[in-house]
Design a protein around this motif. Structure first.
Motif, PDB file in Angstrom:
ATOM      1  N   GLY A 117       0.818  -1.215   0.000  1.00 18.06           N
ATOM      2  CA  GLY A 117       0.000   0.000   0.000  1.00 18.06           C
ATOM      3  C   GLY A 117       0.845   1.256   0.000  1.00 18.06           C
ATOM      4  O   GLY A 117       0.613   2.183  -0.786  1.00 18.06           O
ATOM      5  N   LEU A 118       1.848   1.304   0.894  1.00 17.92           N
ATOM      6  CA  LEU A 118       2.731   2.466   0.930  1.00 17.92           C
ATOM      7  C   LEU A 118       3.524   2.610  -0.362  1.00 17.92           C
ATOM      8  O   LEU A 118       3.735   3.718  -0.860  1.00 17.92           O
ATOM      9  CB  LEU A 118       3.695   2.346   2.112  1.00 17.92           C
ATOM     10  CG  LEU A 118       3.219   2.889   3.464  1.00 17.92           C
ATOM     11  CD1 LEU A 118       4.284   2.656   4.528  1.00 17.92           C
ATOM     12  CD2 LEU A 118       2.894   4.371   3.377  1.00 17.92           C
ATOM     13  N   ALA A 119       3.981   1.491  -0.922  1.00 24.21           N
ATOM     14  CA  ALA A 119       4.756   1.542  -2.167  1.00 24.21           C
ATOM     15  C   ALA A 119       3.935   2.125  -3.306  1.00 24.21           C
ATOM     16  O   ALA A 119       4.423   2.957  -4.083  1.00 24.21           O
ATOM     17  CB  ALA A 119       5.257   0.146  -2.529  1.00 24.21           C
ATOM     18  N   VAL A 120       2.671   1.694  -3.416  1.00 26.54           N
ATOM     19  CA  VAL A 120       1.809   2.237  -4.469  1.00 26.54           C
ATOM     20  C   VAL A 120       1.572   3.732  -4.241  1.00 26.54           C
ATOM     21  O   VAL A 120       1.657   4.548  -5.175  1.00 26.54           O
ATOM     22  CB  VAL A 120       0.464   1.477  -4.512  1.00 26.54           C
ATOM     23  CG1 VAL A 120      -0.515   2.172  -5.462  1.00 26.54           C
ATOM     24  CG2 VAL A 120       0.682   0.040  -4.957  1.00 26.54           C
ATOM     25  N   GLY A 121       1.290   4.111  -2.989  1.00 21.76           N
ATOM     26  CA  GLY A 121       1.098   5.527  -2.695  1.00 21.76           C
ATOM     27  C   GLY A 121       2.331   6.345  -2.993  1.00 21.76           C
ATOM     28  O   GLY A 121       2.253   7.437  -3.568  1.00 21.76           O
ATOM     29  N   MET A 122       3.498   5.839  -2.620  1.00 22.48           N
ATOM     30  CA  MET A 122       4.746   6.561  -2.879  1.00 22.48           C
ATOM     31  C   MET A 122       5.068   6.601  -4.368  1.00 22.48           C
ATOM     32  O   MET A 122       5.616   7.590  -4.877  1.00 22.48           O
ATOM     33  CB  MET A 122       5.891   5.908  -2.104  1.00 22.48           C
ATOM     34  CG  MET A 122       5.721   5.986  -0.596  1.00 22.48           C
ATOM     35  SD  MET A 122       7.055   5.188   0.321  1.00 22.48           S
ATOM     36  CE  MET A 122       8.305   6.465   0.290  1.00 22.48           C
ATOM     37  N   THR A 123       4.714   5.531  -5.090  1.00 20.24           N
ATOM     38  CA  THR A 123       4.940   5.515  -6.544  1.00 20.24           C
ATOM     39  C   THR A 123       4.102   6.592  -7.229  1.00 20.24           C
ATOM     40  O   THR A 123       4.604   7.326  -8.091  1.00 20.24           O
ATOM     41  CB  THR A 123       4.580   4.135  -7.130  1.00 20.24           C
ATOM     42  OG1 THR A 123       5.407   3.146  -6.527  1.00 20.24           O
ATOM     43  CG2 THR A 123       4.778   4.113  -8.633  1.00 20.24           C
ATOM     44  N   VAL A 124       2.829   6.673  -6.839  1.00 24.58           N
ATOM     45  CA  VAL A 124       1.963   7.702  -7.419  1.00 24.58           C
ATOM     46  C   VAL A 124       2.529   9.093  -7.143  1.00 24.58           C
ATOM     47  O   VAL A 124       2.614   9.943  -8.033  1.00 24.58           O
ATOM     48  CB  VAL A 124       0.532   7.581  -6.850  1.00 24.58           C
ATOM     49  CG1 VAL A 124      -0.313   8.789  -7.247  1.00 24.58           C
ATOM     50  CG2 VAL A 124      -0.123   6.306  -7.352  1.00 24.58           C
ATOM     51  N   THR A 125       2.940   9.324  -5.901  1.00 21.66           N
ATOM     52  CA  THR A 125       3.489  10.633  -5.547  1.00 21.66           C
ATOM     53  C   THR A 125       4.790  10.901  -6.297  1.00 21.66           C
ATOM     54  O   THR A 125       5.047  12.034  -6.723  1.00 21.66           O
ATOM     55  CB  THR A 125       3.724  10.712  -4.031  1.00 21.66           C
ATOM     56  OG1 THR A 125       2.537  10.295  -3.351  1.00 21.66           O
ATOM     57  CG2 THR A 125       4.053  12.118  -3.604  1.00 21.66           C
ATOM     58  N   LEU A 126       5.623   9.878  -6.449  1.00 20.57           N
ATOM     59  CA  LEU A 126       6.870  10.037  -7.209  1.00 20.57           C
ATOM     60  C   LEU A 126       6.597  10.400  -8.664  1.00 20.57           C
ATOM     61  O   LEU A 126       7.215  11.326  -9.215  1.00 20.57           O
ATOM     62  CB  LEU A 126       7.683   8.745  -7.142  1.00 20.57           C
ATOM     63  CG  LEU A 126       8.789   8.640  -6.080  1.00 20.57           C
ATOM     64  CD1 LEU A 126       9.414   7.267  -6.117  1.00 20.57           C
ATOM     65  CD2 LEU A 126       9.845   9.714  -6.301  1.00 20.57           C
TER      66      LEU A 126
END
Length: 794
Positions: A26-35
């Motif tokens: 979940g955090l990885a997907v959120g961080m990917t979107v933000t990146l």
């Protein structure tokens, strides 16, 4: 100490693999979107900032009041450039410029048709493009010179030194190469392959020479560079009223005001109010920046929810630690270490996901984004990004779990209070409210784009092609037209001064039948010169009157108007009426044509006047029905090359050109759908983990209920009911907020959809279905478990 914290944190992650995996993904997907959004935002903000001294570069605009509305335009009179040079303190350079059109270039056997600009000598001092050969201060000082980009020089001359070589321009002039500049990067507002002196344009085009002293001919762009210490506000105040000093009474009544617009803001700010840049593309940048932050927050909410939900499990651990002497600060450090470890793993996965997603993301945006892994600044920002995310995700669990009292916990029977459950439900409510709002937004944007795409355009785009006309093609138009028709490939041919998908020229109407005393002029009227047969070729219907005569002389003072200008002027019987245009030129209306969308498909049809002309800028021709397009193009190329040998044959499909007008809205629609889907995925991921954990906690309760006769459906409802109620409440929150913001967005379009209740119903049902599917796997699994297995320990 830190090593021990990390060991304990790692054991906790490996012991609870399901919840760790949910959090990390979940955090990885959120961080990917933000990146991804961060890289895109950085790219958009970088436009034109590669130029030295870009802070001093400006474009001059005019704003004026027309029929009670403020209008902004960059088209200006040529004598203004001399006025700015001579009388305005603080201005260092001034450069005139045309509108960057395509022209023919010939060098030996190389023939190219590319976009270039005719610019004043100060242009390269204002915009300091890097020179590879030659000098910026001298490259455009003589009329018969040309500056090429590196790639164009290679295309024309190969590996030979291009300096001093000759380029044939528009098959009319021989120009000497005086400079080579580096290729323009993609993050630039300029699109040209070469520059030629404006003095050549002025010297060889009588109308441009006459425009040097004509304040009523607003046909040019003007750029300036300010002195390093100049105050832009003061410069703007000094130039504000220059046009009023030179315009006639009718145009002065429009209250024209000059202002300057900084180069650094061109790309993001193209909407103006009272001479100030107020919005434009920046609104979408802000919107998706907010979406990126929201998706990351949703992922952090998953962490908080799962951590606080497991409070009962970890309470005993906290009690024992406190009993043997652990301070609350040490417990907070331990829990934050777990958060940092989990966030670090998620960040590593996010980098990998970003790397894998960038090719597709670049294809979607038509950009060249990349991860700047070699930049220390990137790693510094990324480290801060991990730090903030870890604190955001772990601070609440750390503070809550470390606050438990050892005595109460170790006595047994301790349960987390209602406040913890209330807070957890509040976060779920926030998650799904944001996700449902994004779903609604995606659906509305998609419907608006489709609504515009399906709007009648007023002409027939099928099998209609356009080719830019050269001077040679104008001179050979009649034999070219005859050969095209005789070939059997084409059913109709016509030319116009503007392509059917745009209007290049605008005029003012100063008098018309029925004009009342005190009524001002009618401005911003489209003006297009056409040949006889133009409307037939375009598929535009003449509603009254007639078409032009084949002979230009027979209709030199005749015009055809569209219905939009007839309505604007209040003409009930337009045919035979006389209109007076700028400069006192009068023309008689001989026909009225139905409206067509020649500019923006999002706005009403532009009031337009069509005049008969002798020279065109764009030739349009319709391929005969039944003729293979693939077979026709080579034959058409041969015909065009016979009558226009100095230029390569180039063509454009009208329907493809029209579709380009939707690129921004289509992009926004796709991005909204992508990020809405990812936000739902992140929310459901957290919901899955939470449902799995809560189901595990209630295993014995479910076993007892089954022994007492509870059915699978009742067990499913027991476990799913709270979540479904929260999603329903999320719909109630998301619907009014979405309606408010989307209604404001739709007001930017004069041709728009009405937001119907079905959109909200569909979005709510979709959210409920996704929730049911997410939860049901755990709920049904628990309901089908044999009671004996769940009660075995008792």
């Amino acid at each position: 100490m830190l090593r021990n914290y990390l060991k304990i944190a790692w054991r906790g992650l490996t012991k609870n693999r399901t919840f760790s995996l949910v959090n990390i993904v979940g955090l990885a997907v959120g961080m990917t979107v933000t990146l991804l959004i961060g890289l895109w935002v950085r790219y958009e903000y970088s436009f034109d900032r590669f130029l030295p001294d870009y802070e001093q570069a400006y474009r001059v605009y005019t704003s004026y009041m027309l029929e009670g509305e403020e209008h902004t335009d960059e088209a200006l009179p040529l004598p203004l450039s001399d006025e700015l040079r001579e009388r305005v303190p603080g201005i260092r350079y001034v450069a005139e410029c045309d509108w960057t059109q395509q022209h023919g270039l010939i060098a030996g056997d190389k023939k190219l048709y590319l976009r270039g600009a005719r610019v004043g000598p100060d242009f390269l001092s204002i915009f300091r493009f890097p020179f590879l050969q030659g000098q910026a201060g001298q490259a455009l000082n003589t009329p018969y010179s040309i500056v090429l980009t590196k790639s164009l020089a290679e295309a024309l001359f190969g590996t030979a030194d291009p300096m001093g070589q000759t380029v044939r321009f528009d098959n009319s002039f021989d120009l000497k190469v005086s400079g080579i500049i580096a290729d323009l990067p993609p993050n630039t507002s300029f699109y040209f392959k070469y520059l030629i002196p404006f003095s050549l344009y002025e010297q060889n085009a009588p109308w441009v020479k006459a425009a040097r002293t004509a304040w009523d001919n607003q046909s040019f762009q003007i750029f300036t560079a300010l002195e390093a210490k100049a105050d832009p506000e003061q410069v703007q105040a000094n130039i504000r009223d220059i046009l009023k000093e030179h315009f006639d009474e009718a145009h002065t009544a429009l209250q024209p005001r000059l202002f300057i617009h900084a180069l650094k803001n061109w790309h993001l700010y193209n909407e103006f109010e009272n001479g100030k840049a107020t919005g434009g593309y920046i609104q979408y940048i802000r919107m998706f920046t907010l979406i990126g932050i929201l998706v990351l927050v949703l992922a952090c909410i998953n962490f908080m929810n799962l951590a606080t939900a497991r409070s009962n499990t970890r309470a005993r651990e906290v009690g024992i630690r406190k009993a043997i002497g652990s301070k609350r600060k040490q417990l907070i450090t331990q829990f934050l270490t777990e958060s940092f470890l989990l966030t670090f793993l998620a960040a590593a996965l996010a980098l990998l996901l970003t790397y894998l997603a960038l090719p597709s993301f670049n294809a979607l945006l038509d950009t060249e984004l990349h991860l700047p892994l070699g930049s220390p600044v990137f790693w510094l920002i990324f480290g801060l990004y991990i730090l903030i995310t870890a604190l955001l995700a772990g601070s609440r669990p750390a503070l809550v779990l470390s606050s438990y009292q050892a005595v109460k916990v170790l006595k047994g029977g301790w349960q987390a209070g209602r406040s913890a459950a209330f807070f957890r439900k509040g976060l779920i409510l926030l998650q799904f409210s944001c996700s449902i709002a994004l779903i609604i937004g995606t659906m509305i944007i998609y419907r608006q784009v489709m609504h515009i795409r399906e709007r009648p355009v007023g002409y027939d785009q099928d099998r209609l092609l356009m080719t830019r006309m050269s001077d040679d093609m104008n001179e050979n138009f009649r034999p070219l037209k005859e050969e095209l028709l005789q070939s059997g490939l084409v059913e109709s041919v016509a030319w116009s001064s503007s392509p059917v998908t745009d209007i290049f020229s605008y005029i003012d109407l100063v008098n018309w039948p029925g004009k009342t005393t005190g009524q001002g002029l009618i401005g911003d009227v489209g003006f297009v010169r056409v040949t006889q047969g133009y409307f037939e070729t375009m598929g535009m219907e003449i509603s009254s009157g007639r078409d032009f005569h084949p002979s230009w002389q027979a209709d030199s003072t005749s015009i055809i108007i569209n219905e939009a200008i007839a309505r604007k002027l209040g003409l009930q019987e337009p045919v035979g009426q006389v209109l007076t245009m700028t400069g006192g030129e009068q023309a008689t209306i001989v026909g009225v044509v139905k409206d067509a969308l020649m500019t923006s498909p999002f706005a009403p049809p532009v009031p337009t006047v069509f005049a008969h002309g002798r020279w065109g800028g764009s030739i349009a021709y319709r391929i005969r029905d039944g003729v293979s397009m693939e077979a026709a193009i080579p034959q058409l190329a041969a015909i065009f090359n016979r009558h226009n040998p100095a230029y390569p044959y180039e063509y454009e499909f009208v329907d493809a050109r029209y579709r380009q007008k939707f690129e921004l809205e289509s992009l926004i629609s796709k991005l909204a759908a992508l990020f809405a889907g990812l936000s739902i995925f992140v929310s459901c991921l957290g919901l899955f983990g939470l449902a799995a954990y809560l189901t595990e906690q209630r295993t014995k309760e479910i076993g007892i209920r089954k022994i007492l006769g509870a059915s699978v459906a009742q067990i499913w409802l027991l476990l799913s009911g709270d979540f479904l109620r929260l999603v329903f409440l999320s719909c109630l929150i998301a619907v009014p907020l979405s309606f408010y913001f989307l209604q404001s967005w739709l007001e930017n379009y004069s041709y728009r959809i009405n937001i119907g209740w079905d959109v909200f119903l569909l979005a709510g049902l979709l959210a409920l279905v996704i929730t049911v599917l997410t939860i049901s796997s755990q709920a049904i699994k628990a309901a089908l478990t044999q009671p004996a297995r769940s009660l075995r320990e008792e």
